[in-house]
Design a protein around this motif. Structure first.
Motif, PDB file in Angstrom:
ATOM      1  N   LYS A   1      -9.146  16.767  -2.775  1.00 52.15           N
ATOM      2  CA  LYS A   1      -9.666  17.675  -1.754  1.00 52.15           C
ATOM      3  C   LYS A   1      -9.818  19.081  -2.311  1.00 52.15           C
ATOM      4  O   LYS A   1      -8.901  19.585  -2.976  1.00 52.15           O
ATOM      5  CB  LYS A   1      -8.730  17.694  -0.553  1.00 52.15           C
TER       6      LYS A   1
ATOM      7  N   ARG B   1     -10.888   8.093  -7.312  1.00 54.90           N
ATOM      8  CA  ARG B   1      -9.827   8.937  -6.694  1.00 54.90           C
ATOM      9  C   ARG B   1     -10.444  10.206  -6.114  1.00 54.90           C
ATOM     10  O   ARG B   1     -11.160  10.939  -6.800  1.00 54.90           O
ATOM     11  CB  ARG B   1      -8.734   9.335  -7.700  1.00 54.90           C
TER      12      ARG B   1
ATOM     13  N   GLU C   1      -3.562   0.646  -8.427  1.00 54.76           N
ATOM     14  CA  GLU C   1      -3.394   0.596  -9.884  1.00 54.76           C
ATOM     15  C   GLU C   1      -3.431   2.012 -10.459  1.00 54.76           C
ATOM     16  O   GLU C   1      -4.105   2.887  -9.930  1.00 54.76           O
ATOM     17  CB  GLU C   1      -4.537  -0.229 -10.518  1.00 54.76           C
ATOM     18  N   PRO C   2      -2.723   2.225 -11.554  1.00 53.94           N
ATOM     19  CA  PRO C   2      -2.796   3.558 -12.187  1.00 53.94           C
ATOM     20  C   PRO C   2      -4.187   3.795 -12.767  1.00 53.94           C
ATOM     21  O   PRO C   2      -4.896   2.857 -13.116  1.00 53.94           O
ATOM     22  CB  PRO C   2      -1.758   3.461 -13.304  1.00 53.94           C
TER      23      PRO C   2
ATOM     24  N   ILE D   1       0.848  -1.184   0.000  1.00 51.58           N
ATOM     25  CA  ILE D   1       0.000   0.000   0.000  1.00 51.58           C
ATOM     26  C   ILE D   1       0.887   1.238   0.000  1.00 51.58           C
ATOM     27  O   ILE D   1       1.756   1.405   0.857  1.00 51.58           O
ATOM     28  CB  ILE D   1      -0.933   0.000   1.223  1.00 51.58           C
TER      29      ILE D   1
ATOM     30  N   SER E   1       0.788   8.199  -1.629  1.00 52.57           N
ATOM     31  CA  SER E   1      -0.138   8.726  -2.623  1.00 52.57           C
ATOM     32  C   SER E   1      -1.454   9.158  -1.982  1.00 52.57           C
ATOM     33  O   SER E   1      -2.256   9.836  -2.608  1.00 52.57           O
ATOM     34  CB  SER E   1      -0.403   7.673  -3.701  1.00 52.57           C
ATOM     35  N   PHE E   2      -1.686   8.715  -0.743  1.00 54.92           N
ATOM     36  CA  PHE E   2      -2.952   9.049  -0.095  1.00 54.92           C
ATOM     37  C   PHE E   2      -2.944  10.492   0.401  1.00 54.92           C
ATOM     38  O   PHE E   2      -1.906  11.042   0.776  1.00 54.92           O
ATOM     39  CB  PHE E   2      -3.210   8.118   1.095  1.00 54.92           C
ATOM     40  N   SER E   3      -4.123  11.066   0.420  1.00 56.50           N
ATOM     41  CA  SER E   3      -4.200  12.431   0.949  1.00 56.50           C
ATOM     42  C   SER E   3      -4.069  12.398   2.464  1.00 56.50           C
ATOM     43  O   SER E   3      -4.389  11.405   3.112  1.00 56.50           O
ATOM     44  CB  SER E   3      -5.525  13.067   0.532  1.00 56.50           C
ATOM     45  N   GLU E   4      -3.573  13.514   3.031  1.00 58.32           N
ATOM     46  CA  GLU E   4      -3.295  13.493   4.467  1.00 58.32           C
ATOM     47  C   GLU E   4      -4.573  13.670   5.286  1.00 58.32           C
ATOM     48  O   GLU E   4      -5.590  14.140   4.791  1.00 58.32           O
ATOM     49  CB  GLU E   4      -2.298  14.608   4.798  1.00 58.32           C
TER      50      GLU E   4
ATOM     51  N   LEU F   1      -6.874   0.972  -5.757  1.00 59.55           N
ATOM     52  CA  LEU F   1      -6.210   2.262  -5.553  1.00 59.55           C
ATOM     53  C   LEU F   1      -4.743   2.194  -5.942  1.00 59.55           C
ATOM     54  O   LEU F   1      -4.139   3.186  -6.312  1.00 59.55           O
ATOM     55  CB  LEU F   1      -6.358   2.702  -4.095  1.00 59.55           C
TER      56      LEU F   1
ATOM     57  N   TYR G   1       1.295   4.529   0.912  1.00 58.05           N
ATOM     58  CA  TYR G   1       0.657   5.539   1.771  1.00 58.05           C
ATOM     59  C   TYR G   1       0.929   6.958   1.293  1.00 58.05           C
ATOM     60  O   TYR G   1       0.178   7.859   1.567  1.00 58.05           O
ATOM     61  CB  TYR G   1       1.115   5.367   3.232  1.00 58.05           C
TER      62      TYR G   1
ATOM     63  N   MET H   1      -6.104   9.060   4.411  1.00 61.57           N
ATOM     64  CA  MET H   1      -7.555   9.110   4.400  1.00 61.57           C
ATOM     65  C   MET H   1      -8.152   7.955   3.597  1.00 61.57           C
ATOM     66  O   MET H   1      -9.106   7.310   4.021  1.00 61.57           O
ATOM     67  CB  MET H   1      -7.994  10.458   3.794  1.00 61.57           C
ATOM     68  N   GLU H   2      -7.563   7.699   2.400  1.00 60.62           N
ATOM     69  CA  GLU H   2      -8.094   6.632   1.552  1.00 60.62           C
ATOM     70  C   GLU H   2      -8.130   5.302   2.303  1.00 60.62           C
ATOM     71  O   GLU H   2      -9.080   4.534   2.172  1.00 60.62           O
ATOM     72  CB  GLU H   2      -7.241   6.479   0.279  1.00 60.62           C
TER      73      GLU H   2
END
Lengths: 768, 117
Positions: free
Chosen positions: B51, B48, A704-705, A588, A592-595, A702, A590, B1-2
């Protein structure tokens, strides 16, 4: 030729509109159809006997190689003449036999379809079209056996016959497809050219077994013979036409047709000889135990079919000659005997051979027909049957080492056939006329002329065998792959061994006829063996199959929604889960995930608590309220992540749902705990597994592109083409406007439904 | 968050299924709603999430100048929400009507027409 085949179908179609005319005096007119066809085919005799083969091809489904190819050669000619000739007599006979019957038009309709289909079987060169006509004969036979559809026994017999012959038809289709696959053609005459290819193929055994399966079921060979006695539930014209003279010989026809391309191997010959011999002896012995005339004739028909299969199995030229002759012999005398039986039944109301006697005093012409047929059946000179029997013995005697044994079997069968023929053709007419039958009188000439014609024909051909020698027998034997041009059929062969055997047959047969008396006691005696008879075995298989299906259906279709849902989810989890386990990367990203922010975490927390509360609370009102909280939290998530439209919609819809729920709630019963602990744990485990699967799935996706051209298209064109700046709105009302329109329609229907459910007032009367 | 959102979606699915497997009709509807919410969020997440950048073209421009949230999943979900409302409202009223006629909320006592014997 195509027109000739279609005539029968057209005739049946016409009956749909013209049925009521045929029911009246016009019934006899229908006999013109087979008569016309008979004359039509008769005119080919000259061409066929000079060795010509007439072919016609019409394209049907060229892309699949299915053409309507028709061939008229020696074999086909014998069969077409039998089908149309006997068909003519049966059509005429029926006009009186079923006079005034409520469904006479239907009866003629089925007969017409059958005749057309049968012609199709014997004329088709394309094996697929042969299969289709083959099935059509089974289907029309089904309707004719079940013609007295108010009787349970009739319906049962019809279903039994259809299932046996229907299974045979499917075997034929399978065999045809394999053959077509190997040879690259569906034309039977072209398959002949690839004989070696077929014989060397590894599928040869399978093909032969499939073709045998089709032939043996149709021609009532042991152990599939049992449907034929049951088929005697049909009106007598049907028994005459389908179940003795024509349809049951379709299997024999198939064997004859494929002898040149498949035959002449150890497997082919030995199987046919064995099955044929078992069938003929088994069925011939059975005739001793029957008292119903039609029952006796049914078993003697099975025995005759056994002889035919047996002769084809011998594979020599003599055997083929005997087979071709015997087909004609049998058709002539057996049709006569059936028609005679029909008259007896019609006039006296019984077919019990123990009760019938002395009828010659009231039914003299019928008695003459019966007597002549019995003579031919017995093989007493100068009948055609005598020639047939001699040829059979000749074929068996000259057959290598086992010749003596085979001849002995043939003699036993013929002795018993003689007995059966005398019982049906002579016994009812001799002796003293009982008082109860004194009122019996001659039926209309349409009924007694047909059997008389056939019986006289049986003697005439016996005296002048050259009538059929060149025109029918020679070309037929040639078509079976032997040189038939020098065949001579004679009534008198001089004093030789075969004549002696004939004399023995006749002598012993007469002895049995005079000494042996059929009785109900014997019939009941043999009924004890019914339990181990093939019929009961097949019936119990059918019954078991039905019960098994019922159980399986009961298991799957149990009426509990939650089981259906569980099964679906379980399969989903197992299948998807397995694939996921195989291919998951478990990485995973992490970064690329939003904070996370504090208020987001809080929202999710509220939501999680809301969900759990909804599930576990005992109060229904609380559950609905918690569900509302979950909805609002989702709407907040939409707000955080750039979806203002969604947030608004979710908010309003969620509110509306909760309000609606609360409005309805107070009318509902208490929130009961209905399921036990075990079920809840089980469902809980399934649910948790399912939820985790979705989570893993989401995380995998998530990783995957992502790239979407659709998104770019909408974004670029929203303003340029649709003059709107809110892209979501533009998609809904412009680009996908029709979809939205449909959605509105759905909502309208739902709204009408809700409104009418609320307004519906059931009175006590309507409620039940 | 995801990551958290994915777990929450799993929770929504699990609880929705669990409620659907209950015998009470009301619970069945609640389960259906929860499941529907889960599905909506799943589509949202898989499209996707972004924000603070709604898919609305700025006032003065004809195109997006900046990055923007994907409008396609949003359009899909919007449709789904509205349709599921149609289903829910009909189902809720139907429960009420069914209860009036058969006097029970128990699914097991309502399956007589579907039962194979």
């Amino acid at each position: 030729m195509l027109t000739a085949i279609l005539t029968g179908f057209i005739f049946s179609l016409l009956l749909v509109v013209a049925g009521k005319y045929i029911k009246g005096k016009a019934a006899i007119l229908s006999a013109l159809v087979p008569l016309g066809l008979f004359i039509y085919f008769l005119q080919f005799t000259r061409q066929i006997s000079s060795g010509e083969i007439i072919t016609k091809t019409y394209e049907w489904v060229p892309s699949l190689g299915v053409n309507l190819g028709f061939t008229l050669d020696g074999i086909s000619l014998i069969f077409t003449l039998m089908i149309t000739g006997i068909g003519f007599l049966v059509f005429a006979y029926t006009a009186t036999y079923l006079k005034g019957h409520e469904y006479l038009d239907r009866f003629y309709g089925y007969l017409g379809i059958f005749m057309a289909a049968m012609l199709g079987v014997v004329l088709s060169d394309n094996i697929i079209s042969l299969f289709i006509f083959w099935e059509l004969t089974s289907i029309s036979s089904f309707f004719l056996i079940g013609f007295n559809n108010k009787e349970k026994a009739s319906r049962k017999s019809a279903v039994l016959a259809l299932s046996i012959t229907g299974i045979g038809g499917l075997l034929l289709l399978a065999g045809a497809l394999i053959l077509g696959n190997i040879t690259g053609t569906y034309s039977i005459s072209e398959m002949l050219l690839s004989k070696d290819l077929i014989a060397e193929s590894s599928h040869y055994i399978i093909i032969v077994i499939l073709i045998f399966g089709a032939a043996f079921t149709k021609s009532a060979q042991f152990p599939f013979h049992f449907w034929l006695p049951g088929a005697m539930k049909a009106p007598t014209p049907v028994s005459t036409y389908l179940h003795s003279a024509t349809m049951v010989k379709a299997g024999v026809y198939l064997l004859m047709r494929f002898t040149p391309s498949l035959g002449n191997t150890e497997l082919w010959n030995t199987t046919l000889i064995t099955v044929g011999a078992i069938t003929m002896v088994y069925a011939a012995i059975h005739t001793l135990f029957r008292t119903d005339l039609k029952g006796i004739l049914a078993y003697s028909t099975i025995a005759a079919l056994g002889i035919l299969v047996f002769l084809i199995g011998l594979g020599t030229r003599e055997a083929f000659v005997a087979a071709c002759v015997f087909i004609l012999v049998h058709a002539l005398y057996k049709a006569t005997l059936f028609l005679v039986t029909g008259i007896i039944d019609h006039e006296t109301g019984t077919r019990d051979v123990t009760r019938l006697s002395g009828l010659r005093k009231v039914l003299l012409p019928v008695a003459i027909a019966g007597f002549l047929a019995a003579i031919s059946n017995a093989g007493i000179p100068p009948s055609f049957g005598f020639i047939g029997k001699d040829l059979i013995y000749e074929a068996t005697l000259h057959f290598g080492n086992t010749g003596v044994l085979l001849t002995a079997l043939a003699i036993i069968t013929n002795i018993l056939l003689l007995y059966a023929g005398f019982l049906a053709g002579i016994k009812p007419f001799t002796g003293k006329l009982p008082q109860s039958f004194e009122k019996a009188h001659m039926p209309g000439f349409l009924m007694w002329i047909p059997p008389l014609i056939l019986a006289i024909l049986g003697i005439t051909i016996g005296v002048f065998p050259s009538i059929v020698q060149d025109s029918l027998i020679q070309p037929a034997v040639t078509a079976m792959g032997q040189n038939g041009s020098e065949i001579q059929i004679k009534l008198w062969h001089g004093f030789n061994l075969i004549l002696g055997l004939s004399a023995i047959t006749i002598g012993v047969g007469l002895l049995i006829y005079f000494l042996f008396k059929p009785s109900l006691k014997l019939e009941k005696g043999i009924a004890k063996f019914d339990k181990i008879a093939p019929k009961s075995i097949v019936e119990s298989i059918g019954y078991g199959f039905g019960q098994g299906s019922k159980k399986v259906t009961g298991l799957i279709q149990n009426g509990y929604l939650r089981y259906y849902v569980s099964v679906i989810i379980l399969f989903l989890v197992l299948l998807t889960g397995y694939t996921l386990l195989q291919n998951t990367k478990y990485v995973i990203d992490y970064d690329s995930f939003s904070e996370l922010t504090v208020y987001e975490v809080l929202t999710l927390l509220v939501m999680a608590v809301g969900i759990l509360y909804t599930v576990f609370t005992r109060s229904r009102l609380a559950a609905v309220a918690a569900m509302g909280v979950v909805g609002l939290a989702i709407s907040l998530i939409f707000v955080y992540y750039s979806a203002p439209d969604l947030a608004m919609t979710q908010f309003s819809i969620d509110t509306l749902t909760v309000i609606l729920f609360v409005l309805v709630l107070y009318r509902l019963p208490k929130y009961l705990k209905l399921s036990d602990r075990k079920a809840r744990i089980k469902d809980g485990i399934l649910s948790v597994v399912f939820g985790s699967l979705i989570t893993v799935l989401a995380l995998e996706v998530l990783g995957e592109p992502q790239g979407s051209q659709i998104t770019d298209f909408y974004a670029e064109n929203a303003y340029v083409l649709a003059k709107g700046k809110n892209v979501v709105n533009v998609i809904l009302v412009d680009f996908r406007g029709i979809d939205t329109f449909m959605e509105i329609a759905v909502l309208t229907i739902a709204a009408i439904g809700v409104f009418s459910l609320l307004k519906l007032r059931l009175t006590k009367k309507n409620r039940k | 968050m995801e990551f958290l959102l994915a777990i929450l979606i799993g929770l929504l699915y699990a609880s929705g299924l669990y409620m659907m497997l209950r015998r009470s009709l009301v619970k069945l509807i609640i389960g259906l709603i929860l499941l529907g919410n889960g599905a909506n969020l799943l589509i949202f997440l898989l499209g996707r999430i972004t924000k603070g950048k709604p898919p609305i073209i700025p006032e003065e421009s004809k195109f997006f100048l900046d990055a923007y949230a994907d409008p396609v999943p949003q359009a899909l979900i919007l449709t789904a929400i509205v349709i599921s409302f149609g289903l829910q409202s009909f189902a809720i009223v139907l429960i009420k009507r069914a209860y009036k006629v058969v006097k029970t909320d128990d699914l097991d006592q309502m399956n007589s027409t579907d039962e194979f014997s």
